[in-house]
Structure formats: C-alpha cells, structure tokens
Write a protein that holds these residues in place. Structure first.
Motif: not given
Length: 797
Positions: A556-559, A572, A604, A783-785
């Motif tokens: 995950d690239s958003r945290w 990623q 993610d 990106p997915r979570r």
C-alpha cells in the motif's frame, strides 16, 4: 486283454516320446558356450557359468598362459546320440592324447618364444614380481573372468551338470548307446548294464556279480548307469586334498572345507552349513519353478504378444523402407530438377558470351588488309570529287576511329572462363552423408533454479544440445500422499503415491500446473515427442506446495509513505529504503539515545479468518528489515506516532524480539527481524522441530512465562525466500524457509480484528514479494484496500 495291453503299450510310448521331446528341448542348456558341443568334464568358473575343461585350457594357452595340469579326459562317446552306437557308423573324434599334446605343445612354443624375446637364461636371479591375474574370457558373460592363483585348478567340477548330461544321453538315445563291459573276454563281450562308482568300471550282470560277491566289502559299492565318464562321489576341496566341502560362504559364494572356513579371508562372513545352504537354495529354486509353471498362461500370452509385435515390426519396417525409398527418390528428383535449372543457366551464359566474342572477331577481321572495310576504304580514297568524298566518307571515318580505339586498348568482350559456374556441393554432400533416421528426443534437463511451487507449480526445462528437436512435450505429475513426511523423511513409498496426471502437447519449455492440494509433495517429470515418438523421461523433481492458500497482495502506497526514503517498484511488489536527509539527521542524534527513523509498509488488504501464506525475498545487504503481520488498527495508530522520537518500548514487535510484552497473552504484532544476511530467531524458535509441525510448535511457544524455559535467541542464515503462514483461527504466525518449507520460528498474535502483512525498514534495505506463477495482467491494477471476510472452509478449497 489285447486291447488293454495295446493301450498300455501306447501310453508307455507316448510317455517316452514326451520325455524324449522334453529332454531334446533342453539340449541347448547342456552345450559348452566355447565349442558348442555337449559339455565334457564341465568346470564352474567364478562367474558361475560352466565350460569344458579342455576348452578353457586351450583358450588360456592361446592367450599365452602356461598349460595347466589337466587330468586325462575320459573316453566319452560323441555328443550326438545318433552317432554313438557301435552298431552305426561313427564320426571320428580327436583322441584325448592328441588334444592334450596340442595344448601342451602350444604352451611350450609360447614359453620358448617368450624366453627368446626376453633373453633370460637359467641361473639368472631377479626380483620376482607378483604374477598378473589369469583372465579367461567367458562367452556367456561377454567379459574376462579373473581366475584364482592356481588357475583352472581352483575351479570345481560341475558334477550335477555331468549327471544331467549322462541322463540326457541315456534318455534321448532310448537305449541305442552301447557301452561294452570291460571284463568280458572277447569275442563274447557283452553290453554293460551297470557301472560301479567305486571301481570306476562298467560291468554286465554276470561280471558285476562276479566282481562284487555277496558278503564282501565290494558288495557295498554304489552301482550306477553305464558310463565312460566316472565322477568322484563327493566334491573335495581344491586346496586341501581329501577335505570334503561342508560349508558355504554367502558373501564369497564359494564352497568351503573346514580348513578353508578358518581362513582370515572369511572372517565376518556369513558361513552356512552345506545342508542348510542346500535346503534354502533348493526351496528357492522349487518356488521359482512352481511360479513359472503356475504362470504358463501368462507366458503363452506374452509369447503371443511378442509374435504379434514381431509381425507389427515387420509391417512397420516395410512401411519405413517404403518411406525411405520415397524420400530418397524425392531427393533425387529435386537434385535432378536443380541440375536442369543450373544447366539452363550455364547454357544461356555460354551463348551470350559466344555471341559477344563472335561479334568482336567479326570486327577484327574487318581491319585486315584484304578485308571488306579496308578494301572499301581504299576504293573510297580514289574519289576525287570533294563534296562526294565528304558525303560518303563520314560514316567510314567513324568506323575507322572506333576500330583504331579498340585496337589500341584491346580487351575481350566476354570472359571465356566459367569459374563462377563451378558448383560447390561439399556442404550438401555432407548433409546427405549425415542423413539419419529420426531419433526421439533425449531426456530433458529440468532447470531447478526456475522451477518452483507457489500458488501453482511452475516447471521449466531444456533439451540437451545433442538432442533431436521435440515437437511438443508431455508433463506428468503425481501427488505423494502424506505431505512432507512422504519425501522429507527419506522414505518414498510407492503405496503413498497417487495416479500420474499428464499435460499433453505442451508447447515451449515450461508448464504451469494448477488445482493443487496444499501442504503436499508433488513429483514431476517431462519427456519430449516428435515424429519418432516419445523420448525418455527426465529426472524426477519433487516440489512441496505451501501449507496454506497463497495470499495475493500488493504494497500500500497511501499509508504514511515517505517518498524521500521509500521507493516502490512497478506493480507495487518491490520496495527499497533509500536513506535520506531525515535518516542522517536521526543518525546525528543517536548519541542523545534516540532511535533511528523506521518506515512501515503494509499490504493493501487485510484478513480476518482462515489460513494464508505468502513469500518474499529480502536483499542480503539490507541493514534491518522486519517481516511479519499486525492488526490493521494498531498499525494505523502507530503511523501517527512521532517516528523520529519513538521509544524502544513502543516497538511494534517488542513483545517477541525484546521480551517487553511477555505479560500479554496475544500481542497485536508478530515480526521477524532480518539484518545483514542473518535472521534473529527469538526465544522459542522452532528450528529443531519437524517440518510442518506447526501445532506442536504453537503449543510450545505459548504465552508469557513459558518462554523462560526455551532456548536463547540466536541468528540463522537468511534463506533466498522467506515464507509466512498466518492462521487467523489459531492465532499462529509461522515463518518458513520458502525453498524447503523448513520451519524457522512460530509466533502468536491477536487476530480478533483484521490483520495484514507488514514490513518495517530501519536504514537501507530492499525486499521483493514473491510473484504469482500465473501470468498477471499487463496493466498495473489500481491501489486497493479490501478485507477478506469469507469462511475458512472456502479458503481451504
């Protein structure tokens, strides 16, 4: 009464004919492989094959060995029963003295020649060297058999084979062999009816009674069938005279006398009494014969199958011969067609060159004195009228100028040589000479560096350079029941294997196999196929599938990603920590007891139940990297802490690495620390437990104070790939060597809330998530979570 006697006589004759036919069928077994005649005085070679004594002696003498001491050959009848009776014409056989003399003479000549070459003389002393081993070529083994120090003297006589040969002669001849009594006075010599094994003589009935009177020791002599080949009643030792062979050495496969048994060479060998060895071997041979007799129908069916295969082979060979003739005919037609095309091109070039050279000849002939151009020009010069001369001489002047120019710089208008038309067919001839029948591909070589088991099995192979090309390949795989114990325990029982499954007509040199069972051992092999058929199988390779379904995720690239310190690769699945200014500033404050900056990356997706497995590889040069799992909510809280001033007591995996959280039953994090090519195995690591024993390890690495009785932390080499198995239902996290699936360490954590894979970087480092075997989409997914909330039973399928 007459009918019953006739039936009895018919049955007796049928039995005799049947016995005679059975005996004739085994005649080939009684022939000497050297002379191809019935064996006479057979001896047993060390390879357990039998040959005639004189045949072996002749071969040794021909090889340059000294002639052995031979006993006199018995005056046995000829080998063919039909020519042995004195009532019929006999084929002259070589006399025994002649054959012995020939052997001795040959040996003497070879020795004399050796003395003449070497130049030795009596009385000359020299250091005696060990004699070379005496080798006898055995025609049955097709190899040289090493005899003992005494040569043929160490070889025992095959008395059993002699008895069989004697019975064969009497049975097949049906009484036509006439052996005369040796004690009747001529001319009334009678045919012998008995032989005495002790007297070694043949007797008629009257002479036997005369020389063996009742009540005397001679009456106890053993009487046998008449024979000219008397044998000793028992086998005696060849080294110790008159010592009976009473023991059998199973290690040396030799008969021993009591004195031989005491020799040091048989120390520690398993020596049996001859009676026990006799009974054991007889029981084995009886069982083998009974087995063969009980499978007569199977043998007959196999004979039928072989005969059908012979017919099919003949038909297929005829088809192959026709195809060969057709192929050679087509090749000849193509060569003839090409020859015609090249001949046409050669003829066209010849005609064009001939035309050019002929034109040039015609021009040169015009320049001669009495030629037409010169004569015409001379007549033209006789013209006295200027206008007429100028008008008529302009064309002639041009022709003369051109002819003079060609005369001064003469060259052929065409090359008369045809060197560029010579045909170089050396390569083609070499190719024709190298024409061979199509061979099946040889066994492929499996590339163990690229072959792996993850979410699927990926098999990669190649063909050797000297192999024929393969049109396609056949991949076969088989599941070995029992999981890791079927192979890693060292026992590969055939009963533990399932049926072979196959992938047919695989193009290329790799294959992907799916629909696999977890925590199982699969054996794989591959073979190629072309027009000649299938080739040989490759060596089998064993792959162990992961202990749980593979969890596919990305980083995950958003945290809280610090772009100046962390860089993610394409897809990623790759991350690298590059120390920047902030890390240098933190390192500058290390003397004030502050921690260095640490960066955390998470997956993610998160999971809540079931068993999941994933693998990654950590760069050996990384400073410090932590690999593990953690609760998603706790990881989010930890991201909001001031990272540069974090206390060591707030380390997310301190409950395992430092022991600070020993009081907690189930901590929210579970990490394994890796640094500089080493792994720190905390207290309670499971490196000594059996592979796949996750439950027992989990029981040992329980909670709280149980760690006090477990081994101290220590380091282990970093494997090429590190595997992680998360069991949400039991709260276990197992770390593996992903290549061999050897358990490295088992930890506990609280899985009551969603958990996700996490990776922590302290200093420089890099890691790569294991790519799935299945081909991913070319386009990188966004990106997915997500949170997987499915039943564990569905995940296990």
């Amino acid at each position: 009464m007459a009918d019953s006697e006739l039936e009895t006589f018919t049955s007796i004759m049928d039995a005799l004919v049947r016995i005679s036919s059975n005996m004739k069928s085994m005649e080939q077994e009684l022939r000497c492989p050297m002379c191809d005649e019935m064996v006479k005085q057979p001896i047993l070679l060390p390879c357990q094959h039998s040959v005639c004594l004189l045949c072996a002696a002749e071969v040794l003498v021909q090889r340059g060995y000294p002639p052995p001491d031979l006993p006199p050959e018995p005056n046995s009848p000829a080998s063919t029963p039909n020519t042995r009776s004195p009532r019929q014409a006999r084929r002259p056989t070589p006399r025994t003295p002649d054959r012995l003399e020939r052997v001795l003479r040959t040996g003497g000549e070879s020795r004399c020649g050796a003395h003449m070459v070497c130049g030795t003389y009596p009385g000359r002393r020299r250091k005696e060297a060990a004699p070379p081993p005496m080798l006898l070529p055995c025609p049955s083994c097709q190899r040289d058999v090493e005899l003992g120090e005494r040569g043929l003297t160490d070889c025992l006589r095959n008395l059993t084979l002699e008895r069989i040969v004697e019975r064969y002669r009497h049975t097949v001849s049906l009484g036509s062999v006439a052996i005369m009594c040796g004690f009747c006075k001529p001319p009334q010599t009678l045919e012998a009816s008995k032989g005495c094994a002790d007297c070694k003589s043949n007797f008629c009935n009257e002479c036997f009674k005369l020389y063996h009177p009742w009540g005397t020791p001679r009456a106890q002599h053993e009487h046998i069938l008449p024979t000219n080949n008397f044998r000793p009643k028992v086998l005696t030792c060849t080294e110790h005279e008159q010592e009976r062979l009473q023991w059998y050495c199973r290690d040396c496969h030799r008969l021993l006398c009591p004195l031989c048994k005491l020799r040091r060479i048989h120390h520690g060998h398993k020596v049996l009494p001859i009676a026990q060895a006799y009974q054991a071997l007889k029981d084995k041979v009886t069982k083998e014969v009974n087995f063969v007799l009980a499978n007569q129908e199977t043998i007959q069916s196999q004979i039928t199958q072989l005969e059908a295969a012979i017919k099919q082979m003949e038909a297929n060979s005829a088809v192959a011969l026709h195809q060969l003739t057709h192929c050679i005919r087509e090749l000849g037609a193509a060569v003839a067609e090409r020859q015609g095309a090249l001949a046409v091109a050669l003829e066209g070039s010849r005609s064009r060159r001939e035309e050019a050279l002929s034109s040039q000849v015609w021009e040169r002939r015009g320049l001669l004195e009495h030629a037409g151009l010169m004569a015409y020009t001379q007549e033209l010069l006789k013209e006295t009228d200027p206008p007429c001369f100028v008008q008529a001489a302009r064309v002639t002047h041009g022709r003369l100028v051109k002819a003079i120019a060609n005369l001064q710089c003469f060259s052929l208008s065409a090359d008369p040589s045809f060197r560029n038309f010579y045909l170089d067919a050396s390569k083609e001839v070499e190719l024709i000479h190298s024409l061979e029948f199509i061979n099946a591909p040889v066994a492929p070589v499996i590339d163990t560096q690229k072959t792996l088991a993850y979410d699927q099995l990926f098999l990669c192979w190649r063909l050797p350079q000297d192999s024929a090309p393969a049109w396609h390949f056949s991949v076969e795989y088989q599941r070995r029941a029992g999981g890791a114990a079927a192979t890693w325990g060292g026992t590969r029982s055939p009963n533990a294997a399932t049926a072979w499954l196959r992938l047919d007509e695989v193009r290329g040199t790799n294959a992907v196999i799916n629909r696999l069972q977890m925590d199982s051992v699969y054996v794989l092999r591959v073979r190629g196929c072309n027009k000649a058929g299938f080739g040989e199988y490759s060596e089998e390779v064993y792959l162990h599938t992961p202990p749980a379904p593979v969890l596919s995720f990305s980083l995950d690239s958003r945290w809280g990603l610090h772009a100046d310190r962390l860089a993610l690769g394409r897809g990623q699945t790759y991350a690298r920590s590059v120390p920047g200014l902030s890390l240098l500033q933190a390192a500058d404050r290390t003397l004030t007891s502050c921690h260095l900056t640490s960066d955390l990356l998470v997956a993610d997706l998160a999971v809540t139940q079931g068993r999941h497995y994933w693998a990654c590889s950590v760069e050996p040069g990384s400073y410090l990297v932590k690999v593990g799992v953690g609760q998603e909510a706790k990881l989010q809280e930890w991201f909001h802490l001031p990272q540069d001033m974090a206390s060591p007591r707030c380390d997310p995996d301190s409950g395992h690495d430092s022991g600070a959280e020993d009081g907690q039953d189930s901590p929210p994090f579970c990490f394994l620390t890796i640094g500089m090519g080493k792994i720190l195995l905390p207290q309670g690591h499971g490196h000594t437990q059996s592979q796949g024993d996750g439950q027992s390890l989990g029981a040992v690495h329980g909670h709280g104070a149980s760690h006090n009785n477990l081994p101290h932390p220590h380091t282990a080499p970093l494997p090429p790939r590190l595997g992680v198995c998360l069991d949400c239902d039991k709260g276990h996290v197992t770390f593996y060597d992903a290549h061999s699936l050897r358990v490295l360490w088992v930890g506990h954590m609280d899985c009551s809330s969603p958990v996700c894979p996490a990776f922590c970087f302290i200093g420089g480092g890099a890691l790569q998530l294991q790519d799935l075997v299945a081909t991913r989409s070319v386009e990188e997914p966004p990106p997915r979570r997500v949170t997987i909330q499915t039943r564990a039973t569905n995940l296990g399928k």
